[in-house]
Motif scaffolding. Sequence first.
Motif, short mmCIF file in Angstrom:
data_model
loop_
_atom_site.label_atom_id
_atom_site.label_comp_id
_atom_site.label_asym_id
_atom_site.label_seq_id
_atom_site.Cartn_x
_atom_site.Cartn_y
_atom_site.Cartn_z
N VAL A 50 0.84 -1.20 0.00
CA VAL A 50 0.00 0.00 0.00
C VAL A 50 0.88 1.25 0.00
CG1 VAL A 50 -1.70 1.29 1.35
CG2 VAL A 50 -1.93 -1.17 1.10
N ALA A 51 1.98 1.22 0.73
CA ALA A 51 2.90 2.36 0.75
C ALA A 51 3.47 2.62 -0.64
CB ALA A 51 4.03 2.12 1.74
N GLY A 52 3.79 1.55 -1.38
CA GLY A 52 4.29 1.73 -2.75
C GLY A 52 3.26 2.39 -3.65
N LEU A 53 2.00 2.02 -3.48
CA LEU A 53 0.93 2.65 -4.25
C LEU A 53 0.83 4.13 -3.91
CD1 LEU A 53 -1.47 2.20 -6.19
CD2 LEU A 53 -2.85 1.77 -4.16
N LEU A 54 0.90 4.45 -2.63
CA LEU A 54 0.83 5.86 -2.21
C LEU A 54 2.03 6.66 -2.68
CD1 LEU A 54 -0.56 5.40 1.41
CD2 LEU A 54 -1.78 6.24 -0.60
N VAL A 55 3.21 6.06 -2.64
CA VAL A 55 4.42 6.75 -3.12
C VAL A 55 4.28 7.10 -4.61
CG1 VAL A 55 6.88 6.40 -3.66
CG2 VAL A 55 6.02 5.86 -1.39
N GLY A 56 3.79 6.16 -5.39
CA GLY A 56 3.57 6.42 -6.81
C GLY A 56 2.58 7.54 -7.04
N TYR A 57 1.50 7.54 -6.27
CA TYR A 57 0.48 8.58 -6.40
C TYR A 57 1.04 9.95 -6.03
CZ TYR A 57 -3.80 11.21 -5.62
OH TYR A 57 -4.77 12.17 -5.64
N VAL A 58 1.77 10.01 -4.90
CA VAL A 58 2.33 11.28 -4.45
C VAL A 58 3.37 11.79 -5.44
CG1 VAL A 58 3.77 12.35 -2.65
CG2 VAL A 58 1.84 10.91 -2.01
N LEU A 59 4.24 10.92 -5.94
CA LEU A 59 5.24 11.35 -6.92
C LEU A 59 4.58 11.85 -8.21
CD1 LEU A 59 8.09 8.69 -6.56
CD2 LEU A 59 8.19 11.12 -5.99
N ALA A 60 3.51 11.21 -8.63
CA ALA A 60 2.80 11.67 -9.83
C ALA A 60 2.21 13.06 -9.60
CB ALA A 60 1.71 10.68 -10.21
N LYS A 61 1.65 13.28 -8.41
CA LYS A 61 1.09 14.60 -8.08
C LYS A 61 2.17 15.67 -7.97
CE LYS A 61 -3.23 13.77 -8.06
NZ LYS A 61 -4.08 14.39 -9.05
N LEU A 62 3.38 15.26 -7.60
CA LEU A 62 4.49 16.21 -7.50
C LEU A 62 5.14 16.52 -8.84
CD1 LEU A 62 6.24 14.98 -4.22
CD2 LEU A 62 4.92 17.07 -4.56
N GLY A 63 4.67 15.88 -9.90
CA GLY A 63 5.18 16.19 -11.23
C GLY A 63 6.12 15.15 -11.82
N TYR A 64 6.26 14.02 -11.18
CA TYR A 64 7.16 12.98 -11.68
C TYR A 64 6.44 11.87 -12.44
CZ TYR A 64 10.75 15.12 -8.81
OH TYR A 64 11.65 16.00 -8.27
N GLY A 65 5.17 12.07 -12.74
CA GLY A 65 4.41 11.10 -13.50
C GLY A 65 4.59 11.30 -15.00
N VAL A 66 3.83 10.55 -15.79
CA VAL A 66 3.89 10.68 -17.24
C VAL A 66 3.47 12.09 -17.62
CG1 VAL A 66 2.93 9.82 -19.41
CG2 VAL A 66 3.43 8.23 -17.56
N ASP A 67 4.26 12.75 -18.44
CA ASP A 67 4.05 14.13 -18.87
C ASP A 67 3.95 15.11 -17.69
OD1 ASP A 67 4.01 13.37 -21.54
OD2 ASP A 67 1.86 12.99 -21.52
N GLY A 68 4.62 14.79 -16.60
CA GLY A 68 4.62 15.66 -15.44
C GLY A 68 5.55 16.85 -15.67
N ALA A 69 5.42 17.83 -14.80
CA ALA A 69 6.20 19.05 -14.91
C ALA A 69 7.70 18.82 -14.72
CB ALA A 69 5.71 20.07 -13.89
N LYS A 70 8.06 17.79 -13.99
CA LYS A 70 9.47 17.54 -13.69
C LYS A 70 10.06 16.39 -14.50
CE LYS A 70 9.07 19.46 -9.15
NZ LYS A 70 9.22 19.30 -7.72
N THR A 71 9.38 15.96 -15.53
CA THR A 71 9.89 14.90 -16.39
C THR A 71 10.34 15.50 -17.71
OG1 THR A 71 7.70 14.42 -17.27
CG2 THR A 71 8.42 13.14 -15.37
N THR A 72 11.25 14.81 -18.35
CA THR A 72 11.69 15.24 -19.68
C THR A 72 11.09 14.35 -20.72
OG1 THR A 72 13.66 13.87 -19.55
CG2 THR A 72 13.89 16.14 -18.81
N ALA A 73 10.65 14.94 -21.79
CA ALA A 73 10.06 14.18 -22.89
C ALA A 73 11.16 13.71 -23.81
CB ALA A 73 9.04 15.02 -23.64
N LYS A 74 11.42 12.42 -23.82
CA LYS A 74 12.48 11.87 -24.66
C LYS A 74 11.87 11.38 -25.95
CE LYS A 74 15.32 10.63 -20.82
NZ LYS A 74 15.65 9.65 -19.85
N GLY A 75 12.47 11.72 -27.04
CA GLY A 75 12.01 11.26 -28.33
C GLY A 75 10.94 12.14 -28.96
N HIS A 76 10.63 13.27 -28.33
CA HIS A 76 9.61 14.15 -28.89
C HIS A 76 10.25 15.28 -29.63
CE1 HIS A 76 5.91 12.72 -26.74
NE2 HIS A 76 6.89 11.99 -26.22
#
Length: 76
Positions: A50-76
Amino acid sequence: MSIESAEPGHGSSTASWTAVVIMLVAFAIGTVAFFFSIVWLVWASVGLLVAGLLVGYVLAKLGYGVDGAKTTAKGH
């Protein structure tokens, strides 16, 4: 008929990889603990899952998810 060639994306982000690694470790620990009948460790691994699920959710909300503010688009 058109052929779509755009990659749909498969969750390849820091948030998803972190969540999956944590949950895989939890599942492995839980499996071994279940095999050896260590009940408290089975439940601890459920908590880690459950903690792993929450960590993924929190990181996505912080911008580390797909197309997040803190990720780089590779190949675009």
